[in-house]
Design a protein around this motif. Structure first.
Motif, PDB file in Angstrom:
ATOM      1  N   LEU A 232       0.818  -1.200   0.000  1.00  0.00           N
ATOM      2  CA  LEU A 232       0.000   0.000   0.000  1.00  0.00           C
ATOM      3  C   LEU A 232       0.861   1.264   0.000  1.00  0.00           C
ATOM      4  CD1 LEU A 232      -2.889   1.029   0.005  1.00  0.00           C
ATOM      5  CD2 LEU A 232      -2.854   0.989   2.519  1.00  0.00           C
TER       6      LEU A 232
ATOM      7  N   VAL B  79      -6.328  -0.792  -8.842  1.00  0.00           N
ATOM      8  CA  VAL B  79      -6.627  -0.975  -7.413  1.00  0.00           C
ATOM      9  C   VAL B  79      -7.809  -0.085  -7.005  1.00  0.00           C
ATOM     10  CG1 VAL B  79      -5.723  -0.673  -5.070  1.00  0.00           C
ATOM     11  CG2 VAL B  79      -4.275  -1.697  -6.842  1.00  0.00           C
TER      12      VAL B  79
ATOM     13  N   LYS C  60     -11.494  -1.270  -5.531  1.00  0.00           N
ATOM     14  CA  LYS C  60     -12.221  -0.784  -4.356  1.00  0.00           C
ATOM     15  C   LYS C  60     -13.639  -0.371  -4.741  1.00  0.00           C
ATOM     16  CE  LYS C  60     -12.234   2.616  -0.638  1.00  0.00           C
ATOM     17  NZ  LYS C  60     -11.485   3.618   0.151  1.00  0.00           N
TER      18      LYS C  60
ATOM     19  N   SER D 107      -5.600   1.242   4.877  1.00  0.00           N
ATOM     20  CA  SER D 107      -4.833   0.078   5.353  1.00  0.00           C
ATOM     21  C   SER D 107      -5.768  -1.001   5.897  1.00  0.00           C
ATOM     22  CB  SER D 107      -3.840   0.501   6.432  1.00  0.00           C
ATOM     23  OG  SER D 107      -4.495   1.200   7.472  1.00  0.00           O
TER      24      SER D 107
ATOM     25  N   SER E  23      -7.433  -2.648   2.811  1.00  0.00           N
ATOM     26  CA  SER E  23      -6.486  -3.219   1.857  1.00  0.00           C
ATOM     27  C   SER E  23      -6.472  -4.746   1.875  1.00  0.00           C
ATOM     28  CB  SER E  23      -5.075  -2.697   2.147  1.00  0.00           C
ATOM     29  OG  SER E  23      -4.147  -3.237   1.260  1.00  0.00           O
TER      30      SER E  23
ATOM     31  N   MET F 259      -7.502  -6.701  -1.434  1.00  0.00           N
ATOM     32  CA  MET F 259      -6.399  -7.384  -2.103  1.00  0.00           C
ATOM     33  C   MET F 259      -6.625  -8.898  -2.165  1.00  0.00           C
ATOM     34  SD  MET F 259      -4.455  -5.226  -3.369  1.00  0.00           S
ATOM     35  CE  MET F 259      -3.985  -3.515  -3.270  1.00  0.00           C
TER      36      MET F 259
END
Length: 805
Positions: free
Chosen positions: A481, A510, A514, A530, A533, A537
């Motif tokens: 990240l 990315v 999201k 974070s 993530s 991911m």
């Protein structure tokens, strides 16, 4: 010292030529046939001219990028901006057109509206899946409206890539096979598949399709180069032959000259094939250049023949003296001209090196052809008629030479003042010269494909790829990240630069992931936090085998990431500013101990290549000046004579450089050739004049003034003839559709015109003003090279030749 340049040597050469004329003609024919068989090996360039040497750091960086991510200049784009486009029939026709290219072996992938995929979250499988925007053909206007809403409002990932939501412009991206994009197969695809299909589509729908992308632009640009070779050769032959006939009023002499230069062109094309060199925008200039340079050789030889015939009426003796008296002088002038081109051989640029090799070899070849063919053909022809010799008595030429003599005799101060004023004004202009590294600037700006380039620059901020490669120096370092946030900040800096398009990278994917994770809500098109993530991911990793979206942005190890943006057509000065601006941001965002970020791409390589060539210009021009200065020193054994000979030839170069500044003609790959070419040609007049001046000094018992005026009267006519041919010959290049070629033709023509005036006005004025310092008998009495042999009575060799011929 060197037997090559002695009178006795040239007398033997004359005997050899005139006594073996049939053998020599047969050998020339055989050589021409052989070189003609090499034409089939001529190759037209399928890549942009790489102006940098292979070992240059910029080239190494670019090649490293290609090794990791593959060819980056393989994208062709089709664009439409039309208010009637979003209808059922036209959208379906557009999708059908895009689909039709997928079956071509030259195409790797096609991405159009129909190929757009939505990233959908699948909670049961904990991964993302792809769903097409259009599953089949559109049937209702409601479907079209829904498509518009989804495209322009809900999916920013595709904005500025396949559409511009502000102007409603639509694009289709065609990715050519990387193995064929730099081969002849590219031309076949573009000319025989792409263009015909689009023309048919335009007729059926009434829509105007814009086409661009480097493979397409390069193909049409290369085709223009090929087309212009024939145009230049034809125009050069027409213009030079008309001027030649105007001076000589002889169909016979004109026809002989055309035979010589046509064979010279055939040899030049044969050399290109024999050496397996590509035909580029530079090497395409050589065939017409040979015509323009070859005709003055013909003028010197034929003019001397007619002067000799008129003087004593003996044809064989005249041909003998043409070779012995003019052969050496013509050899010297052709060597200096070839030296001007030959200096490019010493550069490390492959493009310039190949140009220099072929041009210098062709110039020596055209000299040999002139020296052999002209005297031999005249041995078979009848004695010249009186009307063929009338041009030797033209009053208007005599008036021109008389005017120059009066200027040198009575107006030397005015000549010096004019030279000083021109020099001062030129120096001011030189400071206004700009350097341009534009990849598109020299392309034909009236061509339809150039208009399409402007369309895509306006709608999508350019077509020339600029790549940034981020090396995280560790496996899978891209997907951290912290790295993604750094790339995102760098992209924001790119967006703030108006000359660059919105970039696309792993960050875009990315952000799209999201958005998909939050059920396609566009307000979540942003990097995950974070906390988010790990969840997002994990979905992305589970989806990687299904979507294969990562491979376009990240290498297989996850160590390298690419950021792709497109650049408008800008000059070197702006590019340097952009590069500095981005580098400052890169240094701030990416610590040296953890990341290595480089800028590359075809646009940047070309920009750097232009800067490199400008540096090489100074080197090649200095080499040309040094080489010719050494040559003059070897001829005359006098440092003062070197200065005297260089001043009239450097002044025209400075004037031309000043004109470039005032007219806004930038220094670029095409125009940097002007100086070395013009200097190599213009110094020929100086050699002729000084050689005749030395001869006049000996004939007139070292009386300076009488010798200067005698040399001026003797050489003025031939200088005027040859300079006129060269002026109009180089002007032929101004009919080109390439801006750089137009500038080259115009600038060389102007330079040679000033060079003629400089050699006929400034040079004799300097000789008169500095007569006590340079008219040294010890220096000039016995030159190392006897360029113009002394007049003498008929020799025994000439008697023998008369009997044999």
């Amino acid at each position: 010292m060197l037997k090559l340049f002695t009178t006795g040597f040239w007398e033997r050469i004359a005997r050899l030529i005139l006594r073996n004329k049939i053998t020599i003609l047969v050998l020339i024919i055989l050589a021409t046939i052989f070189l003609s068989t090499q034409w089939k090996y001529m190759r037209f360039t399928y890549t942009e001219a790489n102006l940098l040497p292979d070992h240059h750091e910029v080239n190494k960086t670019y090649n490293t990028f290609l090794d990791i991510f593959g060819e980056e200049g393989n994208l062709i784009v089709l664009g439409i901006k039309d208010s009637t486009f979003f209808t059922v029939d036209k959208l379906n026709a557009w999708n059908k057109l895009s689909e039709s290219f997928k079956s071509s072996s030259e195409v790797d992938a096609v991405i159009s509206i129909k190929d757009l995929q939505k990233l959908i979250k699948n909670d049961s499988l904990k991964k993302f899946t792809l769903k097409p925007f259009i599953s089949d053909s559109l049937t209702t206007s409601q479907q079209v409206d829904t498509l518009q809403t989804e495209l322009f409002e809900n999916y920013p990932f595709y904005d500025n890539f396949l559409f511009n939501k502000k102007t409603k412009t639509i694009r289709t991206a065609i990715y050519m096979n990387k193995d064929v994009v730099n081969t002849p197969a590219r031309k076949d695809f573009v000319m025989n598949k792409l263009i015909p299909k689009i023309e048919t589509f335009e007729k059926e729908t009434g829509l105007d399709v814009h086409i661009s992308g480097m493979p397409y632009v390069r193909t049409l640009n290369a085709q223009n180069i090929v087309d212009e070779i024939g145009l230049f050769v034809g125009a050069a032959l027409l213009v030079t032959s008309l001027i030649f006939f105007f001076f000589f009023r002889s169909f016979r002499a004109t026809f002989i000259s055309l035979i010589v230069v046509c064979i010279g062109v055939m040899w030049t094309l044969g050399l290109l094939g024999l050496l397996k060199y590509e035909i580029t925008v530079l090497t395409a200039l050589i065939p017409p250049l040979i015509i323009v340079i070859g005709i003055p050789n013909c003028i010197f030889l034929i003019n001397k023949y007619q002067q000799e015939v008129k003087s004593h009426g003996n044809k064989v003796k005249s041909l003998q003296r043409v070779i012995t008296k003019v052969g050496n002088a013509t050899l010297m002038t052709n060597i200096t001209t070839a030296s001007g081109f030959g200096t490019f051989i010493l550069t490390e640029s492959k493009l310039l090196k190949e140009f220099g090799i072929v041009a210098s070899l062709s110039i020596i070849a055209i000299f040999i052809l002139c020296l052999l063919i002209i005297p031999i053909l005249y041995t078979f022809l009848p004695f010249p008629k009186e009307r063929h010799l009338e041009h030797l008595n033209k009053r208007w030429i005599g008036a021109f030479v008389g005017w120059m003599e009066q200027m040198v005799r009575h107006r030397r101060i005015s000549i010096y003042m004019s030279a000083v004023v021109l020099l001062a004004v030129s120096i001011i202009g030189i400071y206004q010269i700009k350097i341009s590294g534009s990849l598109l600037e020299d392309m034909p700006q009236k061509a339809p494909f150039f208009k399409d380039i402007e369309f895509f620059e306006q709608e999508f901020d350019g077509i020339m790829p600029l790549e940034l490669m981020v090396d995280t120096q560790r496996k899978k370092g891209v997907m951290k990240l912290s790295t993604l946030k750094r790339i995102d900040e760098l992209e924001e800096a790119i967006i703030d630069i108006p000359e660059l398009s919105r970039p696309i990278s792993i960050v875009s994917l990315v952000k799209y992931s999201k958005q998909a994770y939050y059920n396609g809500n566009p307000k979540y098109y942003q990097l995950p936090t974070s906390q988010e993530s790990s969840f997002i991911m994990s979905y992305a990793k589970n989806s990687s085998n299904d979507t294969d979206l990562l491979e376009s942005f990240v290498d297989s190890t996850g160590r390298y990431a690419r950021i792709t943006t497109f650049m408008k057509d800008i000059g070197t000065d702006k590019m340097q500013g952009i590069e500095d601006q981005l580098q400052t941001k890169i240094d701030k965002l990416f610590p040296d101990d953890r990341y290595k970020v480089v800028m590359t791409g075809k646009a940047l390589v070309f920009q750097k290549g232009t800067t490199y060539l400008v540096k090489n210009l100074a080197i090649s021009l200095t080499l040309a000046i040094l080489l010719i200065a050494l040559f003059m020193a070897y001829m005359f054994r006098s440092f003062k004579m070197i200065l005297i000979s260089l001043i009239p030839n450097l002044l025209p170069l400075l004037i031309t450089a000043g004109l470039m500044g005032y007219l806004g003609v930038p220094i670029k790959p095409s125009t940097i050739l002007v100086f070395s070419i013009a200097f190599g040609i213009s110094v020929d007049d100086t050699i002729h004049f000084l050689a005749k001046y030395r001869q006049e000094l000996q004939a007139n018992n070292w009386k300076i003034k009488r010798s200067v005026y005698g040399a001026l009267r003797e050489t003025g006519v031939s200088m005027f003839y040859t300079s006129t041919v060269l002026f109009f010959g180089f002007s032929v290049f101004m009919i080109s559709s390439f801006g750089g070629t137009v500038a080259l033709g115009g600038l060389v023509s102007v330079t040679l015109l000033f060079a003629m005036l400089s050699n006929l006005l400034l040079l004799p004025s300097l000789l008169l003003s500095l007569e006590r310092n340079i008219a040294n008998k010890e220096v000039l009495k016995k030159p190392t090279i006897n360029i113009i042999p002394e007049d003498n009575d008929k020799t025994e060799d000439e008697d023998e030749d008369e009997e044999k011929l």
